[in-house]
Design a protein around this motif. Structure first.
Motif, PDB file in Angstrom:
ATOM      1  N   HIS A   1     -19.749 -15.342  28.085  1.00 32.44           N
ATOM      2  CA  HIS A   1     -18.622 -15.595  27.164  1.00 32.44           C
ATOM      3  C   HIS A   1     -17.745 -16.375  26.855  1.00 32.44           C
ATOM      4  O   HIS A   1     -17.035 -16.759  26.174  1.00 32.44           O
ATOM      5  CB  HIS A   1     -18.410 -14.131  26.961  1.00 32.44           C
TER       6      HIS A   1
ATOM      7  N   HIS B   1     -16.206 -20.021  24.860  1.00 33.40           N
ATOM      8  CA  HIS B   1     -15.242 -20.164  24.116  1.00 33.40           C
ATOM      9  C   HIS B   1     -15.066 -21.431  24.924  1.00 33.40           C
ATOM     10  O   HIS B   1     -14.614 -22.689  23.909  1.00 33.40           O
ATOM     11  CB  HIS B   1     -13.872 -19.664  24.711  1.00 33.40           C
TER      12      HIS B   1
ATOM     13  N   SER C   1      -7.874 -15.154  25.806  1.00 29.85           N
ATOM     14  CA  SER C   1      -8.316 -14.685  24.948  1.00 29.85           C
ATOM     15  C   SER C   1      -7.493 -12.973  25.113  1.00 29.85           C
ATOM     16  O   SER C   1      -6.786 -13.047  25.905  1.00 29.85           O
ATOM     17  CB  SER C   1     -10.025 -14.961  25.320  1.00 29.85           C
TER      18      SER C   1
ATOM     19  N   ASP D   1     -14.179 -14.357  18.438  1.00 36.91           N
ATOM     20  CA  ASP D   1     -15.341 -14.126  19.112  1.00 36.91           C
ATOM     21  C   ASP D   1     -16.152 -14.554  18.120  1.00 36.91           C
ATOM     22  O   ASP D   1     -16.170 -14.545  16.866  1.00 36.91           O
ATOM     23  CB  ASP D   1     -16.305 -12.699  19.505  1.00 36.91           C
TER      24      ASP D   1
END
Ligand code: KG4
Ligand code: ZN
Length: 344
Positions: A111, A115, A136, A300
């Motif tokens: 993930h 980003h 985040s 996201d």
């Protein structure tokens, strides 16, 4: 090559299709914010159940948007971690099953790499090497990036991630979930200088972060302060200024130490306008160029997963017939891709 990307690590369902030559063909994001709002934070079981409801119809929707049939897709990538295990398993199971049914490769994606690479979807996009500030709800990371997969973690959060600090402080101020945007809005109406909060861990060398003390500072200040709007707005302003200053000081330090001339900012908190402004002016003074994803790709989304997947699939990587979900997963464990850098 054309890749379907699926993101279900937390409370957004994201689906996107990216083409090696044509760029992003279609994408959609669905936020579960209203579902979790009444609980003041993400409820993992509700998140998983909603991803089950949304993911397949959204895949159908982006396929239609792009005018694509299954035979037009060459690979499927999904977020395998870090994130909520139940939420991750939904995207992973759907992605892996579809890839098996369509007889194409599947690949699990980190993930935070999603980003980190999200600004590659913009023009101009950053070239290597660069410093990435990833901010985040779950992470605060300063990363030295030499190439895709060549990541050196220079600074990490010792306690609350910066987005988490925004969310918890927003809660103290009586604001809804997600707190970051609400707190930023309140701060913009607050008077600067009425309160002053510390800039944690900037008085010593190093690039790590600690934001949980700031939240306690807000808590203690609120106990002694009147509860009128102007006071709350001034406290929100002081909190935001402390966070932004801290992040700016650490980025400046990382740039000085590495001598890199490019800075990438990504993750939900990179949508914060005061942070963008502060980093931009610090970078201009140093002759450093700053790169952000467009606002909708700060938080996201499926596009960043599709991009990371495309680059890795093009480099010949793919998974075995397995469903991968890793709630904890270090960015430094990823394989390197030296030869591909797609400018879409
Ligand atoms: O990257 P993201 O969508 O999800 C995670 O991977 O965690 O980041 C969500 C975080 C939340 O904590 C949210 O409050 C924060 O990003 N956020 C903001 C802003 N927009 C989103 N924080 C400060 N200012 C904003 N404008
Ligand atoms: Zn995220």
């Amino acid at each position: 090559m054309r890749v379907l990307g699926i993101e279900t690590s937390c409370d957004e369902t994201g689906v996107a299709i990216i083409d090696q030559h044509q760029g992003l063909l279609a994408h959609a994001v669905y936020s579960q914010a209203t579902i979790h709002a009444e609980f003041g934070g993400v409820v993992p079981e509700l998140a998983s159940r909603d991803h089950i409801r949304k993911t397949t119809p959204m895949i159908r929707q982006v396929m239609e948007q792009g005018g694509l049939k299954p035979k037009d897709i060459s690979g499927i990538c999904y977020t395998a971690g870090p994130g909520l295990i139940g939420a991750l398993l939904v995207g992973a199971s759907i992605a892996r099953s579809l890839a098996w049914a369509w007889q194409i490769p599947a690949l699990s994606i980190h993930h935070m790499e999603g980003h980190l690479l999200a600004p590659m979807l913009e023009s101009p996009s950053p070239t290597f090497p660069f410093i990435a500030l990833l901010v985040s709800g779950g992470h605060t990371l300063l990363v030295g990036v030499q190439a895709i997969g060549r990541y050196q973690v220079l600074g990490n959060s010792l306690d609350d991630a910066v987005g988490e600090a925004f969310d918890k402080t927003a809660k103290l101020l009586g604001l809804g979930y997600p707190g970051g945007p609400a707190l930023a809005k309140l701060a913009s109406q607050g008077k600067s200088g009425k309160y002053h909060f510390p800039r944690p861990m900037t008085d010593r060398p190093g690039l790590d972060f600690s934001f949980s003390g700031l939240k306690t500072f807000v808590h203690n200040t609120l106990k002694q302060a009147p509860r009128d709007f102007a006071t709350k707005a001034a406290i929100a302003r002081a909190f935001e200024e402390a966070v932004v200053d801290t992040l700016t000081i650490k980025c400046k330090r990382a740039l000085a130490e590495t001598q890199h001339k490019r800075l990438v900012i990504s993750g939900g908190v990179s949508a914060n306008q005061r942070l963008r402004q502060s980093l931009r002016s610090m970078a201009t003074q140093l002759g450093v160029k700053v790169f952000y994803p467009r606002l909708e790709f700060c938080t996201d989304n499926g596009a960043m997963i599709a991009y990371a997947g495309l680059v890795r699939l093009l480099a010949g990587q793919h998974d075995e017939l397995e469903i991968r979900a890793r709630p904890r997963w270090a960015l430094t464990e990823l394989p390197t891709v030296d030869s591909v850098q797609l400018q879409i």
